[in-house]
Write a protein that holds these residues in place. Structure first.
Motif, mmCIF file in Angstrom:
data_model
loop_
_atom_site.group_PDB
_atom_site.id
_atom_site.type_symbol
_atom_site.label_atom_id
_atom_site.label_comp_id
_atom_site.label_asym_id
_atom_site.label_seq_id
_atom_site.Cartn_x
_atom_site.Cartn_y
_atom_site.Cartn_z
ATOM 1 N N LYS A 162 0.828 -1.210 0.000
ATOM 2 C CA LYS A 162 0.000 0.000 0.000
ATOM 3 C C LYS A 162 0.865 1.265 0.000
ATOM 4 O O LYS A 162 0.554 2.235 -0.692
ATOM 5 C CB LYS A 162 -0.948 0.019 1.195
ATOM 6 C CG LYS A 162 -1.854 1.238 1.151
ATOM 7 C CD LYS A 162 -3.011 1.138 2.074
ATOM 8 C CE LYS A 162 -3.813 2.410 1.954
ATOM 9 N NZ LYS A 162 -5.196 2.235 1.869
ATOM 10 N N LYS A 163 1.969 1.241 0.750
ATOM 11 C CA LYS A 163 2.862 2.401 0.805
ATOM 12 C C LYS A 163 3.449 2.705 -0.578
ATOM 13 O O LYS A 163 3.566 3.867 -0.974
ATOM 14 C CB LYS A 163 3.976 2.142 1.814
ATOM 15 C CG LYS A 163 4.881 3.315 2.039
ATOM 16 C CD LYS A 163 5.913 3.028 3.105
ATOM 17 C CE LYS A 163 6.831 4.217 3.306
ATOM 18 N NZ LYS A 163 7.878 3.934 4.272
ATOM 19 N N VAL A 164 3.811 1.663 -1.330
ATOM 20 C CA VAL A 164 4.442 1.847 -2.642
ATOM 21 C C VAL A 164 3.421 2.139 -3.740
ATOM 22 O O VAL A 164 3.627 3.008 -4.570
ATOM 23 C CB VAL A 164 5.301 0.600 -3.017
ATOM 24 C CG1 VAL A 164 5.790 0.675 -4.451
ATOM 25 C CG2 VAL A 164 6.470 0.461 -2.062
ATOM 26 N N THR A 165 2.300 1.407 -3.738
ATOM 27 C CA THR A 165 1.347 1.519 -4.847
ATOM 28 C C THR A 165 0.147 2.409 -4.559
ATOM 29 O O THR A 165 -0.536 2.830 -5.484
ATOM 30 C CB THR A 165 0.802 0.129 -5.236
ATOM 31 O OG1 THR A 165 0.016 -0.380 -4.154
ATOM 32 C CG2 THR A 165 1.917 -0.835 -5.597
ATOM 33 N N GLY A 166 -0.141 2.626 -3.270
ATOM 34 C CA GLY A 166 -1.332 3.381 -2.903
ATOM 35 C C GLY A 166 -2.579 2.504 -2.813
ATOM 36 O O GLY A 166 -3.671 2.991 -2.520
ATOM 37 N N LEU A 167 -2.415 1.208 -3.087
ATOM 38 C CA LEU A 167 -3.533 0.266 -3.040
ATOM 39 C C LEU A 167 -3.184 -0.910 -2.139
ATOM 40 O O LEU A 167 -2.019 -1.269 -2.014
ATOM 41 C CB LEU A 167 -3.822 -0.307 -4.439
ATOM 42 C CG LEU A 167 -4.225 0.648 -5.544
ATOM 43 C CD1 LEU A 167 -4.194 -0.071 -6.888
ATOM 44 C CD2 LEU A 167 -5.623 1.191 -5.279
ATOM 45 N N THR A 168 -4.190 -1.528 -1.565
ATOM 46 C CA THR A 168 -3.942 -2.781 -0.861
ATOM 47 C C THR A 168 -3.783 -3.866 -1.930
ATOM 48 O O THR A 168 -4.239 -3.681 -3.073
ATOM 49 C CB THR A 168 -5.127 -3.157 0.057
ATOM 50 O OG1 THR A 168 -6.269 -3.410 -0.766
ATOM 51 C CG2 THR A 168 -5.404 -2.075 1.079
ATOM 52 N N PRO A 169 -3.169 -4.990 -1.598
ATOM 53 C CA PRO A 169 -3.057 -6.075 -2.587
ATOM 54 C C PRO A 169 -4.431 -6.510 -3.129
ATOM 55 O O PRO A 169 -4.565 -6.756 -4.329
ATOM 56 C CB PRO A 169 -2.382 -7.201 -1.810
ATOM 57 C CG PRO A 169 -1.574 -6.495 -0.774
ATOM 58 C CD PRO A 169 -2.415 -5.310 -0.377
#
Length: 186
Positions: A162-169
């Motif tokens: 989430k920190k890197v992509t802004g989304l949860t898996p």
């Protein structure tokens, strides 16, 4: 003679580089990610031809020692994250020092200077790209992905994702957004 080549990130890259060198009449003894060993020394003119030919495919000859070391670090991390069969049993700094025969502070300094980011951030970015790939294929559970990528828990992987992509898996998987990057873009 060894040549250090930027942007060699997969087996297809190795095939392209080998084929291009052979087209130029050179005999590569060994073609690895980021590095080629030639049977003979080459002239500056040949080096220029190699640079031009490989440049058409997005590759670049590396002359500077710091840049070569940074590229070797990237190659080691890509091999570790994307191609290794087993999770890393030692810490990353020890692994890289062992792989490159240099002390970690020197490796870290070279990498940060050349890439404008830390080795750790690059390593995390590669792991997240691998997680995206695994999520896209849908063959593994999040727990299995966390284990394969050597995360201590699913929660740790999810937080970093989430920190890197802004989304949860889960959100990433359900959006099916094609936000994956090629390995040389990470």
């Amino acid at each position: 003679m060894k040549l250090h080549i930027k942007n060699m990130v997969c087996n297809r890259c190795k095939m392209v580089v080998k084929a291009e060198l052979e087209k130029l009449g050179l005999k590569p003894l060994l073609v690895e990610l980021g590095e080629v060993t030639l049977a003979e020394k080459i002239s500056p003119e040949d080096k220029e031809k190699i640079s031009d030919n490989l440049g058409h495919f997005g590759f670049e000859l590396l002359e500077d020692k710091k840049t070569q070391v940074a590229e070797q670090i990237k190659t080691s991390i890509i091999n570790l994250v994307h191609y290794a069969k087993e999770p890393l049993k030692i810490n990353l700094s020890a692994y890289l020092s062992e792989q490159l025969n240099l002390e970690y502070p020197q490796l870290s300094s070279f990498f940060s200077e050349v890439e404008n980011q830390t080795i750790e951030k690059y390593f995390i970015a590669q792991k997240i790209e691998k997680a995206k790939e695994m999520l896209t294929y849908g063959e593994l559970t999040l727990s299995e992905i966390a284990y394969q990528l050597n995360y201590s828990s699913v929660a740790h992987l999810s937080a970093q994702f989430k920190k890197v992509t802004g989304l949860t898996p889960s959100a990433y998987k359900s959006t099916s957004a094609d936000s994956r990057k090629t390995l040389d873009e990470v």
